[in-house]
Design a protein around this motif. Structure first.
Motif, PDB file in Angstrom:
ATOM      1  N   TRP A   1      -1.838  -3.001 -83.463  1.00  0.00           N
ATOM      2  CA  TRP A   1      -3.194  -2.519 -83.221  1.00  0.00           C
ATOM      3  C   TRP A   1      -3.224  -1.643 -81.980  1.00  0.00           C
ATOM      4  N   GLY A   2      -4.272  -0.858 -81.898  1.00  0.00           N
ATOM      5  CA  GLY A   2      -4.453   0.032 -80.763  1.00  0.00           C
ATOM      6  C   GLY A   2      -5.749  -0.275 -80.061  1.00  0.00           C
ATOM      7  N   VAL A   3      -5.781   0.012 -78.772  1.00  0.00           N
ATOM      8  CA  VAL A   3      -6.995  -0.146 -77.972  1.00  0.00           C
ATOM      9  C   VAL A   3      -7.223   1.150 -77.220  1.00  0.00           C
ATOM     10  N   SER A   4      -8.408   1.713 -77.385  1.00  0.00           N
ATOM     11  CA  SER A   4      -8.808   2.910 -76.648  1.00  0.00           C
ATOM     12  C   SER A   4      -9.904   2.516 -75.680  1.00  0.00           C
ATOM     13  N   LEU A   5      -9.649   2.686 -74.394  1.00  0.00           N
ATOM     14  CA  LEU A   5     -10.630   2.383 -73.353  1.00  0.00           C
ATOM     15  C   LEU A   5     -11.523   3.610 -73.217  1.00  0.00           C
ATOM     16  N   LEU A   6     -12.756   3.504 -73.713  1.00  0.00           N
ATOM     17  CA  LEU A   6     -13.626   4.672 -73.859  1.00  0.00           C
ATOM     18  C   LEU A   6     -14.158   5.188 -72.530  1.00  0.00           C
TER      19      LEU A   6
ATOM     20  N   ALA B   1     -15.263  -3.125 -79.128  1.00  0.00           N
ATOM     21  CA  ALA B   1     -15.062  -4.442 -78.516  1.00  0.00           C
ATOM     22  C   ALA B   1     -15.208  -4.351 -77.003  1.00  0.00           C
ATOM     23  N   SER B   2     -15.859  -5.345 -76.448  1.00  0.00           N
ATOM     24  CA  SER B   2     -15.905  -5.469 -74.993  1.00  0.00           C
ATOM     25  C   SER B   2     -15.104  -6.678 -74.525  1.00  0.00           C
ATOM     26  N   ALA B   3     -14.752  -7.569 -75.447  1.00  0.00           N
ATOM     27  CA  ALA B   3     -13.969  -8.760 -75.106  1.00  0.00           C
ATOM     28  C   ALA B   3     -12.484  -8.421 -75.172  1.00  0.00           C
TER      29      ALA B   3
ATOM     30  N   THR C   1     -14.332  -0.726 -75.464  1.00  0.00           N
ATOM     31  CA  THR C   1     -13.114  -0.258 -76.111  1.00  0.00           C
ATOM     32  C   THR C   1     -13.355  -0.097 -77.607  1.00  0.00           C
ATOM     33  N   VAL C   2     -12.462   0.624 -78.234  1.00  0.00           N
ATOM     34  CA  VAL C   2     -12.368   0.627 -79.691  1.00  0.00           C
ATOM     35  C   VAL C   2     -10.986   0.090 -80.022  1.00  0.00           C
ATOM     36  N   VAL C   3     -10.953  -0.908 -80.893  1.00  0.00           N
ATOM     37  CA  VAL C   3      -9.705  -1.511 -81.337  1.00  0.00           C
ATOM     38  C   VAL C   3      -9.481  -1.073 -82.780  1.00  0.00           C
ATOM     39  N   THR C   4      -8.261  -0.668 -83.088  1.00  0.00           N
ATOM     40  CA  THR C   4      -7.947  -0.146 -84.412  1.00  0.00           C
ATOM     41  C   THR C   4      -6.719  -0.844 -85.003  1.00  0.00           C
TER      42      THR C   4
END
Length: 176
Positions: free
Chosen positions: A82-87, A49-51, A34-37
């Motif tokens: 915050w945002g989470v994008s599941l890549l 982030a993978s956790a 993921t990318v957390v922003t």
């Protein structure tokens, strides 16, 4: 040999646990990427982030673990959103860029396709299998990391022809 502590000795025994062995063990756990922003004072902050995992359906909660020494830690705790994008698997270079230590703070998303979340305005990375906006509800210290728990504020499920970007044994991989 027991690995569980007794009431008179509440600390568990540590047979052959060390950092190197622990890293090797955790590398065997395949995980999504993921990318957390977060956005603070008009500046976007991001990290790979993978956790990351779901926590609860009622209420909708997720968590991400963030190293306390990382620049992102201060940003996510200060922002509160915050945002989470599941890549998806086409986003490998984005993941690599946002996991590079020492990258410039300002403009780190300039080369990353993204859009603003409709509820919080945080950056949500494209391409992604899903994008989630969160409001921090809890912060728990845990060793050298913090567990950041967030209430889900919005969910986007864009169409993606690709599978998930996965990480296993210290390398990116894909479903077979």
């Amino acid at each position: 040999m027991s690995l569980v502590g007794t009431p008179s000795d509440p600390q568990p025994l540590r047979a052959d646990a060390d950092v190197a062995r622990f890293r090797r063990a955790m590398a065997r756990f395949a995980t999504g990427v993921t990318v957390v922003t977060a956005r603070v004072a008009g500046v976007d902050h991001a990290m790979t982030a993978s956790a990351f995992t779901s926590v609860s359906l009622e209420p909708l909660l997720v968590l991400v673990c963030v190293e306390r020494e990382a620049r992102f830690h201060d940003a996510v705790t200060e922002s509160g959103y915050w945002g989470v994008s599941l890549l998806d698997e086409s986003a490998r270079t984005i993941s690599q860029w946002l996991s590079t230590r020492g990258r410039p703070l300002h403009g780190q998303l300039d080369r990353v396709p993204h859009r603003r979340g409709p509820v919080t305005g945080v950056a949500l990375v494209d391409p992604a299998l899903a994008a989630i906006e969160c409001r921090t509800t809890d912060l728990h210290p845990a060793g050298d990391h913090s567990i950041v728990v967030g209430e889900v504020m919005s969910i986007d499920l864009p169409d993606s022809p690709d599978g998930p970007l996965l990480y296993h044994r210290g390398a990116y991989t894909h479903l077979r």
